[in-house]
Write a protein that holds these residues in place. Sequence first.
Motif, PDB file in Angstrom:
ATOM      1  N   ILE A   1       9.320 -18.756  12.754  1.00 12.71           N
ATOM      2  CA  ILE A   1      10.377 -18.143  11.939  1.00 12.71           C
ATOM      3  C   ILE A   1      11.416 -19.182  11.531  1.00 12.71           C
ATOM      4  O   ILE A   1      11.865 -19.214  10.385  1.00 12.71           O
ATOM      5  CB  ILE A   1      11.034 -16.980  12.731  1.00 12.71           C
ATOM      6  CG1 ILE A   1      10.043 -15.828  12.922  1.00 12.71           C
ATOM      7  CG2 ILE A   1      12.289 -16.478  12.031  1.00 12.71           C
ATOM      8  CD1 ILE A   1      10.503 -14.761  13.888  1.00 12.71           C
TER       9      ILE A   1
ATOM     10  N   LYS B   1      10.029 -21.376   8.846  1.00 15.74           N
ATOM     11  CA  LYS B   1       9.956 -20.634   7.587  1.00 15.74           C
ATOM     12  C   LYS B   1      11.289 -20.671   6.849  1.00 15.74           C
ATOM     13  O   LYS B   1      11.335 -20.768   5.629  1.00 15.74           O
ATOM     14  CB  LYS B   1       9.557 -19.177   7.869  1.00 15.74           C
ATOM     15  CG  LYS B   1       9.433 -18.312   6.641  1.00 15.74           C
ATOM     16  CD  LYS B   1       9.038 -16.914   7.035  1.00 15.74           C
ATOM     17  CE  LYS B   1       9.037 -15.999   5.837  1.00 15.74           C
ATOM     18  NZ  LYS B   1       8.753 -14.609   6.207  1.00 15.74           N
ATOM     19  N   HIS B   2      12.380 -20.618   7.602  1.00 11.13           N
ATOM     20  CA  HIS B   2      13.701 -20.641   6.985  1.00 11.13           C
ATOM     21  C   HIS B   2      14.269 -22.050   6.865  1.00 11.13           C
ATOM     22  O   HIS B   2      15.431 -22.225   6.478  1.00 11.13           O
ATOM     23  CB  HIS B   2      14.664 -19.758   7.798  1.00 11.13           C
ATOM     24  CG  HIS B   2      14.322 -18.298   7.700  1.00 11.13           C
ATOM     25  ND1 HIS B   2      14.571 -17.563   6.580  1.00 11.13           N
ATOM     26  CD2 HIS B   2      13.734 -17.462   8.593  1.00 11.13           C
ATOM     27  CE1 HIS B   2      14.164 -16.315   6.781  1.00 11.13           C
ATOM     28  NE2 HIS B   2      13.640 -16.232   7.995  1.00 11.13           N
TER      29      HIS B   2
ATOM     30  N   ASP C   1       6.358 -17.989  18.140  1.00  9.70           N
ATOM     31  CA  ASP C   1       6.792 -17.072  17.089  1.00  9.70           C
ATOM     32  C   ASP C   1       8.182 -17.448  16.577  1.00  9.70           C
ATOM     33  O   ASP C   1       8.442 -17.432  15.378  1.00  9.70           O
ATOM     34  CB  ASP C   1       6.813 -15.633  17.613  1.00  9.70           C
ATOM     35  CG  ASP C   1       5.421 -15.128  17.985  1.00  9.70           C
ATOM     36  OD1 ASP C   1       4.444 -15.700  17.458  1.00  9.70           O
ATOM     37  OD2 ASP C   1       5.345 -14.179  18.781  1.00  9.70           O
TER      38      ASP C   1
END
Length: 147
Positions: free
Chosen positions: A141, A144-145, A137
């Motif tokens: 994240i 994604k950034h 997870d």
Amino acid sequence: MIAETVCSAVSAAGLGIAVITAYRKRFLAATRIAAYSLVPVGLVMTGVVEWLADTAFSPTAWAGFGLLGLSWVMFVTTRAVERRRGGTRKERKAARAAARQEDAVAPAASAPSLGQGPRRETRPAPASRGGDDDFSDIEAILKKHGI
């Protein structure tokens, strides 16, 4: 004597500002300014200014103000301690009595029998995931950034 003169000057200046404001057709504001400017003269006429001037230079009066401040601090401190403890002594006593009543009224089914030990409430263990799953997870994240 000087306090009365200063109050009169402040009132006169306020009334002058009120007249200018009324000339600009702002009558509500002018009335409000006139009301505020009449307060100092009213205080002089009632004797409050003289009393304040006498009080300002009186060591006894300052000692009295100090005692009033000390008593206020003591009241505030005791209220803060009461709130932290959960109320006054009377309220805590009532809460203990209510808790004792609840324990006495508890159903007999929950009491352990002679042959059994005390019952323990069991909770299901949370399902643990593997070590790789824990960070998946976080990795998603970060990706994604763009990190």
